[in-house]
Design a protein around this motif. Structure first.
Motif, PDB file in Angstrom:
ATOM      1  N   LYS A  54       0.826  -1.150   0.164  1.00 38.12           N
ATOM      2  CA  LYS A  54      -0.165   0.446  -0.065  1.00 38.12           C
ATOM      3  C   LYS A  54       0.958   1.268   0.273  1.00 38.12           C
ATOM      4  O   LYS A  54       1.901   1.612   0.303  1.00 38.12           O
ATOM      5  N   LYS A  55       0.428   2.349  -0.586  1.00 38.57           N
ATOM      6  CA  LYS A  55       1.381   3.858  -0.706  1.00 38.57           C
ATOM      7  C   LYS A  55       0.423   4.593   0.401  1.00 38.57           C
ATOM      8  O   LYS A  55      -0.086   4.651   0.049  1.00 38.57           O
ATOM      9  N   SER A  56       1.657   4.749   1.019  1.00 38.59           N
ATOM     10  CA  SER A  56       1.419   5.781   1.753  1.00 38.59           C
ATOM     11  C   SER A  56       1.037   7.385   1.603  1.00 38.59           C
ATOM     12  O   SER A  56       1.747   7.628   0.703  1.00 38.59           O
ATOM     13  N   LYS A  57      -0.152   7.613   2.408  1.00 41.18           N
ATOM     14  CA  LYS A  57      -0.807   9.272   1.163  1.00 41.18           C
ATOM     15  C   LYS A  57      -0.024  10.844   2.734  1.00 41.18           C
ATOM     16  O   LYS A  57      -0.317  11.947   2.438  1.00 41.18           O
ATOM     17  N   THR A  58       0.926  10.033   3.865  1.00 41.52           N
ATOM     18  CA  THR A  58       0.903  11.134   4.694  1.00 41.52           C
ATOM     19  C   THR A  58       2.257  11.353   3.850  1.00 41.52           C
ATOM     20  O   THR A  58       3.392  10.805   3.379  1.00 41.52           O
ATOM     21  N   LYS A  59       2.646  13.231   4.071  1.00 33.94           N
ATOM     22  CA  LYS A  59       4.275  14.022   3.805  1.00 33.94           C
ATOM     23  C   LYS A  59       4.775  14.073   4.179  1.00 33.94           C
ATOM     24  O   LYS A  59       4.214  13.897   5.823  1.00 33.94           O
TER      25      LYS A  59
END
Length: 64
Positions: A54-59
């Motif tokens: 899964k790709k993390s969406k947090t910056k």
């Protein structure tokens, strides 16, 4: 059309896996040969989306 699959794999001979790739990637041939099993043809490479990481969406915030 099978020659393109063999050429992509840098082979000079058209083999059964090349025919399998050609048939399954072409929409009309796939419908025509839907119930046909090509012996020694193998399977199409496919990875289900649920198995991919899964790709993390947090910056990441830069710290000073």
């Amino acid at each position: 059309m099978g020659r393109f699959a063999s050429r992509d794999n840098k082979k000079t001979r058209i083999t059964l896996p090349h025919l399998e790739l050609t048939v399954r990637n072409d929409e009309e041939l796939s419908k025509l040969l839907d119930n046909v099993i090509i012996a020694q043809g193998g399977v199409l490479p496919n990875i289900q989306n649920s198995l991919l990481p899964k790709k993390s969406k947090t910056k990441k915030v830069e710290q000073n």
